[in-house]
Write an enzyme that holds these catalytic residues in place. Structure first.
Site, PDB file in Angstrom:
ATOM      1  N   SER A  73       5.466  37.114  66.354  1.00 40.68           N
ATOM      2  CA  SER A  73       5.210  37.732  65.053  1.00 40.68           C
ATOM      3  C   SER A  73       3.732  37.812  64.684  1.00 40.68           C
ATOM      4  O   SER A  73       3.367  38.434  63.697  1.00 40.68           O
ATOM      5  CB  SER A  73       5.961  36.962  63.952  1.00 40.68           C
ATOM      6  OG  SER A  73       5.466  35.644  63.848  1.00 40.68           O
ATOM      7  N   ARG A  74       2.867  37.192  65.493  1.00 39.99           N
ATOM      8  CA  ARG A  74       1.436  37.227  65.162  1.00 39.99           C
ATOM      9  C   ARG A  74       0.613  36.976  66.424  1.00 39.99           C
ATOM     10  O   ARG A  74       1.132  36.594  67.474  1.00 39.99           O
ATOM     11  CB  ARG A  74       1.090  36.175  64.111  1.00 39.99           C
ATOM     12  CG  ARG A  74       1.420  34.744  64.521  1.00 39.99           C
ATOM     13  CD  ARG A  74       0.841  33.742  63.530  1.00 39.99           C
ATOM     14  NE  ARG A  74       1.415  33.896  62.207  1.00 39.99           N
ATOM     15  CZ  ARG A  74       2.566  33.351  61.823  1.00 39.99           C
ATOM     16  NH1 ARG A  74       3.261  32.615  62.685  1.00 39.99           N
ATOM     17  NH2 ARG A  74       3.018  33.526  60.615  1.00 39.99           N
ATOM     18  N   ASN A 133      14.484  28.944  66.694  1.00 39.00           N
ATOM     19  CA  ASN A 133      13.540  27.891  67.059  1.00 39.00           C
ATOM     20  C   ASN A 133      13.675  27.637  68.559  1.00 39.00           C
ATOM     21  O   ASN A 133      14.759  27.268  69.037  1.00 39.00           O
ATOM     22  CB  ASN A 133      13.872  26.622  66.265  1.00 39.00           C
ATOM     23  CG  ASN A 133      12.871  25.510  66.487  1.00 39.00           C
ATOM     24  OD1 ASN A 133      12.052  25.561  67.420  1.00 39.00           O
ATOM     25  ND2 ASN A 133      12.911  24.493  65.652  1.00 39.00           N
ATOM     26  N   VAL A 134      12.600  27.819  69.302  1.00 42.17           N
ATOM     27  CA  VAL A 134      12.664  27.659  70.758  1.00 42.17           C
ATOM     28  C   VAL A 134      13.079  26.252  71.172  1.00 42.17           C
ATOM     29  O   VAL A 134      13.570  26.045  72.284  1.00 42.17           O
ATOM     30  CB  VAL A 134      11.326  28.017  71.444  1.00 42.17           C
ATOM     31  CG1 VAL A 134      11.034  29.500  71.331  1.00 42.17           C
ATOM     32  CG2 VAL A 134      10.175  27.167  70.909  1.00 42.17           C
ATOM     33  N   ASN A 145       5.551  32.511  74.901  1.00 37.25           N
ATOM     34  CA  ASN A 145       4.275  32.504  74.183  1.00 37.25           C
ATOM     35  C   ASN A 145       4.250  31.518  73.020  1.00 37.25           C
ATOM     36  O   ASN A 145       3.170  31.087  72.602  1.00 37.25           O
ATOM     37  CB  ASN A 145       3.995  33.921  73.661  1.00 37.25           C
ATOM     38  CG  ASN A 145       2.872  33.963  72.659  1.00 37.25           C
ATOM     39  OD1 ASN A 145       1.699  33.850  73.002  1.00 37.25           O
ATOM     40  ND2 ASN A 145       3.210  34.113  71.375  1.00 37.25           N
ATOM     41  N   SER A 162      -3.262  28.119  79.288  1.00 35.86           N
ATOM     42  CA  SER A 162      -4.551  28.092  78.605  1.00 35.86           C
ATOM     43  C   SER A 162      -5.590  27.465  79.522  1.00 35.86           C
ATOM     44  O   SER A 162      -5.253  26.666  80.403  1.00 35.86           O
ATOM     45  CB  SER A 162      -4.450  27.257  77.323  1.00 35.86           C
ATOM     46  OG  SER A 162      -5.719  26.980  76.763  1.00 35.86           O
ATOM     47  N   TYR A 206      -2.032  19.277  73.893  1.00 34.44           N
ATOM     48  CA  TYR A 206      -2.066  20.707  74.225  1.00 34.44           C
ATOM     49  C   TYR A 206      -2.446  20.928  75.694  1.00 34.44           C
ATOM     50  O   TYR A 206      -1.840  21.742  76.392  1.00 34.44           O
ATOM     51  CB  TYR A 206      -3.061  21.396  73.289  1.00 34.44           C
ATOM     52  CG  TYR A 206      -3.059  22.907  73.339  1.00 34.44           C
ATOM     53  CD1 TYR A 206      -2.022  23.631  72.754  1.00 34.44           C
ATOM     54  CD2 TYR A 206      -4.110  23.610  73.921  1.00 34.44           C
ATOM     55  CE1 TYR A 206      -2.031  25.013  72.767  1.00 34.44           C
ATOM     56  CE2 TYR A 206      -4.123  24.989  73.941  1.00 34.44           C
ATOM     57  CZ  TYR A 206      -3.083  25.691  73.362  1.00 34.44           C
ATOM     58  OH  TYR A 206      -3.096  27.067  73.379  1.00 34.44           O
ATOM     59  N   LYS A 254      -0.029  22.764  78.563  1.00 34.53           N
ATOM     60  CA  LYS A 254      -0.492  23.980  79.222  1.00 34.53           C
ATOM     61  C   LYS A 254      -0.584  23.778  80.737  1.00 34.53           C
ATOM     62  O   LYS A 254      -0.335  24.697  81.520  1.00 34.53           O
ATOM     63  CB  LYS A 254      -1.834  24.428  78.633  1.00 34.53           C
ATOM     64  CG  LYS A 254      -1.724  24.942  77.193  1.00 34.53           C
ATOM     65  CD  LYS A 254      -0.663  26.019  77.038  1.00 34.53           C
ATOM     66  CE  LYS A 254      -0.709  26.700  75.677  1.00 34.53           C
ATOM     67  NZ  LYS A 254       0.338  27.733  75.532  1.00 34.53           N
ATOM     68  N   ILE A 298      -9.869  32.903  72.554  1.00 36.64           N
ATOM     69  CA  ILE A 298      -9.314  34.131  71.990  1.00 36.64           C
ATOM     70  C   ILE A 298      -9.349  34.039  70.462  1.00 36.64           C
ATOM     71  O   ILE A 298      -9.014  32.998  69.887  1.00 36.64           O
ATOM     72  CB  ILE A 298      -7.854  34.357  72.460  1.00 36.64           C
ATOM     73  CG1 ILE A 298      -7.747  34.232  73.981  1.00 36.64           C
ATOM     74  CG2 ILE A 298      -7.350  35.718  71.983  1.00 36.64           C
ATOM     75  CD1 ILE A 298      -8.547  35.244  74.770  1.00 36.64           C
TER      76      ILE A 298
END
Length: 254
Positions: free
Chosen positions: A16-17, A64-65, A91, A143, A155, A159, A188
């Site tokens: 969505s974004r 919700n994944v 994603n 990432s 994080y 990744k 990004i």
């Protein structure tokens, strides 16, 4: 518009974004039918309206994944609506940055769940359809943080984990006409990087300038830069590219 994804169905998590939305736009422009899932219902409604305004209908589903039942239900709805799931883009992601001694159990667990359990849930749900149709493209969003980044122990771990998952699935699914690859973005310009700037107390424009100064091409990345790389892996003509990690960072990563 080349139409290279005509008659293909792409399922994008966190669509969505930011990067996810840009991936959806790129696939839509090239003829794909799009389904996106997200937990933010307002953002889903907004993105669906935006696409409709420019003449594209997308399936925007709240799921919700981390919840396998919600993921499976969403996949079933996409199958009923579109008849196949050809491309899966994992994603969806969050950040809970902090130095390790300040990182809470919740900071760690949430990031692990959304990125790793989420990718596990969606891939397990999608693969049964892809195996049946003897075709599929799975693209995981990793990432450059997978190589290590202070303040991102959680994080960086997830990744790097997605890269291991990518290489394993490439070996498992290749014989079914399914390829699995990963795109690893560098710096990004997204809401996520804006949140990082806020966390460290730096104005966003200054943060972008500082980032660009370290990148050989002289600029920070845009979501479309990542979408273009994802589209390469999703292309039918990329069938011999499997189990690869593509760093999209404006220069070498080591």
């Amino acid at each position: 518009m080349t139409g290279r994804f005509e008659n293909r169905v792409a399922f994008i998590t966190g669509g969505s974004r930011g990067i996810g939305k840009s991936i959806a736009e790129t696939f839509t422009e090239e003829g794909a039918k799009i389904a996106i899932i997200d937990i933010d219902t307002e953002a889903l409604q907004n993105v669906q309206s935006e696409f409709k305004e420019i003449g594209f209908d997308i399936l925007a589903l709240q799921a919700n994944v981390v919840n396998s039942h919600e993921v499976e239900a969403a996949m079933e709805q996409v199958m009923k609506e579109y008849g196949s799931i050809d491309i899966l883009v994992n994603n969806a992601g969050i950040i809970r940055d902090n130095l390790l001694f300040k990182m809470t159990d919740n900071d760690w667990d949430q990031v692990i769940d959304v990125h790793l359990k989420g990718a596990f849930n969606t891939t397990r749900a999608a693969q049964k359809y892809m195996v049946q149709q003897k075709y599929g493209r799975i693209i995981n969003i990793s990432s450059t943080s997978a190589l290590g980044n202070p303040g991102q122990a959680n994080y960086s771990t997830v990744k790097a984990g997605l890269q291991g998952l990518t290489k394993t699935l490439a070996r498992e699914f290749g014989k079914f006409g399914i390829t699995t690859n990963a795109v690893a973005p560098g710096f990004i310009e997204t809401d996520m990087t804006k949140a990082t700037a806020e966390r460290i107390g730096v104005p966003f424009e200054d943060f972008l300038k500082a980032g660009a100064s370290k990148i050989p091409v002289g600029r920070v990345g845009k979501p479309r830069d990542i979408a273009n790389a994802v589209a390469f892996f999703a292309d039918e003509n990329s069938s011999f590219v499997n189990g690869q990690v593509l760093y999209v960072a404006g220069g070498p990563t080591n």
